[in-house]
Write a protein that holds these residues in place. Structure first.
Motif, PDB file in Angstrom:
ATOM      1  N   ASP A   9       0.920  -1.081   0.026  1.00 47.02           N
ATOM      2  CA  ASP A   9       0.027  -0.040   0.087  1.00 47.02           C
ATOM      3  C   ASP A   9       0.863   1.249  -0.103  1.00 47.02           C
ATOM      4  O   ASP A   9       0.766   2.339  -0.782  1.00 47.02           O
ATOM      5  N   ALA A  10       1.808   1.301   0.844  1.00 47.83           N
ATOM      6  CA  ALA A  10       2.785   2.482   1.092  1.00 47.83           C
ATOM      7  C   ALA A  10       3.461   2.788  -0.340  1.00 47.83           C
ATOM      8  O   ALA A  10       3.744   3.809  -0.781  1.00 47.83           O
ATOM      9  N   ILE A  11       3.893   1.507  -0.933  1.00 48.19           N
ATOM     10  CA  ILE A  11       4.666   1.665  -2.035  1.00 48.19           C
ATOM     11  C   ILE A  11       3.907   2.293  -3.147  1.00 48.19           C
ATOM     12  O   ILE A  11       4.133   3.343  -3.856  1.00 48.19           O
ATOM     13  N   SER A  12       2.579   1.711  -3.597  1.00 42.83           N
ATOM     14  CA  SER A  12       1.917   2.043  -4.743  1.00 42.83           C
ATOM     15  C   SER A  12       1.325   3.565  -4.328  1.00 42.83           C
ATOM     16  O   SER A  12       1.165   4.270  -5.487  1.00 42.83           O
ATOM     17  N   ALA A  13       1.198   3.974  -3.156  1.00 45.59           N
ATOM     18  CA  ALA A  13       0.636   5.430  -3.069  1.00 45.59           C
ATOM     19  C   ALA A  13       1.845   6.317  -3.182  1.00 45.59           C
ATOM     20  O   ALA A  13       1.575   7.668  -3.362  1.00 45.59           O
ATOM     21  N   LEU A  14       3.022   5.767  -3.659  1.00 47.00           N
ATOM     22  CA  LEU A  14       4.196   6.864  -4.186  1.00 47.00           C
ATOM     23  C   LEU A  14       4.173   7.117  -5.549  1.00 47.00           C
ATOM     24  O   LEU A  14       4.732   8.132  -6.137  1.00 47.00           O
ATOM     25  N   PHE A  15       3.021   6.388  -6.207  1.00 45.71           N
ATOM     26  CA  PHE A  15       2.996   6.664  -7.737  1.00 45.71           C
ATOM     27  C   PHE A  15       1.873   7.565  -8.259  1.00 45.71           C
ATOM     28  O   PHE A  15       0.791   7.614  -7.360  1.00 45.71           O
TER      29      PHE A  15
END
Lengths: 245, 482
Positions: free
Chosen positions: B324-330
């Motif tokens: 979740d945290a990773i994809s929210a960076l995009f």
């Protein structure tokens, strides 16, 4: 709307406009925005820019401080590393599961303990990188997550690979950035010859002959146990905390 | 995701990336055209002495902030320069390496003497790869550049820097899986015509050890292999020492920063700007223009730190498989391409991609370390590019461990003041089982996930090591502009 309220509404609207004006450089009414007013706006902006450049300088000074710590620790120069800590009594260091040493005197005792001195043929190269640094808006303190990988061992014996993050704090004392808190979490330590998957070492506990002032702030085990050292920061996009349940 | 969706997202992505120049051009043209058509404005009324004094006072403030920004920018430029140096050395791009040096620059690697001047440096570096630039077949020469301590001189024209190199080298099929090298740089830099160059590069080798056995079991002479050449140096070794296992601390160019009360900057005019005239400000409009330019400049400087931090945060999230945290960076229409998995378009697809990596669990290690950032911010401050190095420490307890190494070339954009990835591209250099080492076995290119096909095939065709491939640079040589 009753006719009598129109002048009040107009005055309200005008006051809103004049409040919006300072942020807008395109101004035509020289009675409201005369040169003195424009200069006053610029002075406010310059005061803000001065704070902004100070924060950028702070970030550079803190990175330099953190890296200096890494070079001293690699060389077994515990005395120099201890000198990087703040003078206030709350300064502390906590490495792996060794417990917390509080105050500069105790930090120095810990870092100059015989276990940190490099023995004959010993190596402990510990580059520090991957900084996530946040300087507080007032420029007086900061927090930083960093990573270190340690190449260790004694010549002729098995070497070790060790890895883990720091969650550190910094403070500006008399204009000089110092370490307020060093907290290093050991994620993994493995045998060089066999690999970390085949032979692993636990996070070291408290020193028997120099007990810490406080027990470890977090109890955890190194790999193969999963542990997430908490982030000091919220997610950079969502602004929400990030953690596993 | 439907094909239509993908096409729409791709179109939106292309639009956001490609339209920008058109908008900028339009914005640049607009005032030019209108100026040409309107008559010159009447001369402004003379300023009151009080206002004139105020303008002068504020011009001095602008002067101070510019000078302080110059020093921050110098440190950033030197960090980029050393990172760029490392990426060129990786590929034995010796001509580009030589161009990073000042004309009277020197290089000294290990105990091999000092090579002075560009011609000698070039001859020496060529000799390290068989007399000509470029890696030899099957050669790996990774030089991670880590841990800067940069010290700028008072006049701001020179600087010194301590760095650390971690080296992965070797020739495929030869030796014991490669070599691990490590040591310390104590370098010097000079600013010439606004461009920072290396004036002195001095690497103190700590070890250069065969992969099998590593640094603790390497022979005493093992470290002397690094940088060895049959080209005669200009001068003998400047500092004599014995590499590990002997004890030697490469001399520090700096004193303890706390005991010597080291400060960087502060609320005063830096000495580097003393004596130089403050910018002339004759009108309020001129001061406004100065302040606007300074706002953009500081914003771009801050973005350098923001983007580097953002990329580091990504790495920490990947460590722990925090999808979740990773994809929210995009961004919504971002493009993700990692190894040979293919191209994934859109934030929801990034999330699904990351889910394939599995949840974190006891017994699995998934360290994705982010090193050696080289960051550039666009002139308008709204987009950024970063090259960074990936080092993977993988582990499945009792079963498998791996080393992996690769290069990221990422693009970020600012959306409503927040940086996000618009394009993340990870290039695979090698993955190898711990027991083997990269020079013995390097895994083939990672294939697409069988159950999760990409939206488009791999965008750049290449093979991982031992094939020789240089992931494209987002920047030109900082000295020559080549």
């Amino acid at each position: 709307m009753k006719p009598g309220y129109r002048p009040i509404a107009a005055a309200l609207a005008l006051s809103l406009v004049t409040q919006a004006v300072p942020a807008d450089p395109v101004v035509t009414d020289s009675r409201i925005i005369n040169d003195d007013r424009r200069v006053a706006i610029l002075e406010a902006k310059l005061a803000s820019l001065r704070q902004q450049v100070a924060l950028l300088e702070d970030a550079k000074a803190i990175e330099r401080l953190q890296q200096a710590y890494g070079y001293y620790m690699s060389e077994g120069m515990g005395d120099e590393a201890a000198a990087l800590f703040a003078d206030n009594p709350a300064a502390s260091i906590e490495l792996a599961q060794q417990g917390v040493y509080v105050g500069k005197k105790r930090i120095r005792e810990f870092l100059t303990h015989s276990s940190f001195a490099l023995k004959e043929g010993e190596i402990r190269e510990a580059p520090i990188f991957q900084g996530v640094l946040h300087v507080s808006p007032d420029g007086r303190s900061a927090r930083g997550r960093w990573r270190t990988v340690i190449m260790g061992g004694i010549a002729g014996q098995d070497g070790t690979w060790t890895e883990g993050p720091f969650e550190n704090e910094y403070i500006k004392e008399n204009g000089v950035w110092k370490l307020q808190k060093v907290h290093w979490y050991m994620t993994v330590k493995g045998s060089y010859d066999k690999g970390w998957h085949k032979e692993r070492f636990p996070a070291p506990g408290p020193l028997a002959d120099l007990p810490p002032d406080q027990p470890p702030t977090e109890k955890y085990e190194a790999w193969p146990t999963f542990y997430l050292p908490p982030y000091h920061y919220a997610h950079p996009v969502t602004g929400k905390p990030v953690a596993w349940d | 995701m439907t094909t239509k969706n993908i096409v729409t997202k791709l179109a939106a992505h292309v639009a956001s990336a490609k339209m920008l120049p058109a908008i900028v051009i339009a914005a640049l043209l607009a005032p030019t055209v209108s100026v040409a058509q309107t008559p010159p404005p009447p001369p402004p009324p003379p300023l009151s002495p009080a206002l004139k004094a105020k303008l002068e006072k504020n011009a001095a403030r602008v002067h101070e902030i510019i000078a302080r920004a110059d020093r921050v920018e110098s440190v950033n430029a030197i960090r980029n320069l050393q990172g760029i140096f490392g990426y060129y050395v990786d590929k034995a791009m010796w001509d580009d390496v030589v161009d990073l040096f000042a004309d009277d620059g020197t290089i000294e690697l290990g105990l091999n003497g000092v090579y002075a001047g560009k011609a000698n440096i070039r001859k020496y570096l060529y000799s390290l790869t068989g007399g000509k630039p470029g890696l030899r077949p099957g050669e790996l020469n990774n030089h991670f550049q880590l841990s800067p301590v940069v010290t700028l001189s008072e006049d701001g024209k020179t600087a010194k820097g301590r760095w650390r190199a971690l080296i992965q080298a070797g020739i495929y099929g030869k030796g014991s899986g490669g070599d691990w090298g490590e040591g310390i740089y104590e370098n010097e830099y000079v600013q010439q015509n606004g461009v920072w160059k290396i004036s002195k590069l001095h690497f103190y080798t700590k070890f250069y050890a065969p992969y099998e056995g590593g640094w603790t079991r390497a022979s005493k002479d093992s470290a002397l292999r690094y940088g060895k050449s049959n080209v005669r140096p200009t001068r003998p070794t400047s500092v004599k020492y014995e590499p590990y296992p002997a004890r030697f601390t490469p001399p520090f160019h700096y004193e303890n920063p706390v005991t010597t009360s080291y400060k960087f900057g502060g609320p005063e005019l830096p000495k580097s700007a003393a004596g130089k005239p403050a910018p002339t400000v004759n009108t309020v409009a001129e001061l406004e223009a100065q302040v606007r330019a300074l706002e953009l400049r500081l914003d771009r400087l801050k973005s350098m730190d923001d983007v580097e931090r953002f990329n580091a945060q990504y790495g920490y999230y990947v460590d722990k498989s925090m999808q979740d945290a990773i994809s929210a960076l995009f961004t919504e229409n971002a493009i993700l391409e990692i190894l040979g998995r293919g191209v994934f378009i859109g934030k929801d697809r990034v999330y699904e991609y990351m889910r394939r990596l599995g949840a974190p669990q006891n017994g699995s290690l998934f360290n994705h370390m982010q090193l050696q950032p080289v960051v550039h911010i666009s002139p308008d401050g709204q987009s950024a590019k970063i090259r960074a190095r990936l080092v993977v420490m993988f582990g499945a307890v009792d079963r498998q461990a791996q080393w992996g190494e690769g290069i990221y070339e990422n693009t970020l954009v600012k959306e409503d003041g927040v940086w996000k990835y618009n394009h993340l591209h990870g290039y695979q250099t090698f993955y190898t089982n711990y027991e083997d080492g990269w020079a013995k076995v390097s895994s083939p290119m990672f294939a697409p996930f069988p159950q999760y096909p990409p939206d488009a095939p791999q965008s750049v065709a290449y093979d991982p090591y031992p094939a020789l491939f240089t992931p494209p640079f987002h920047y030109r040589n900082p000295v020559t502009g080549r």
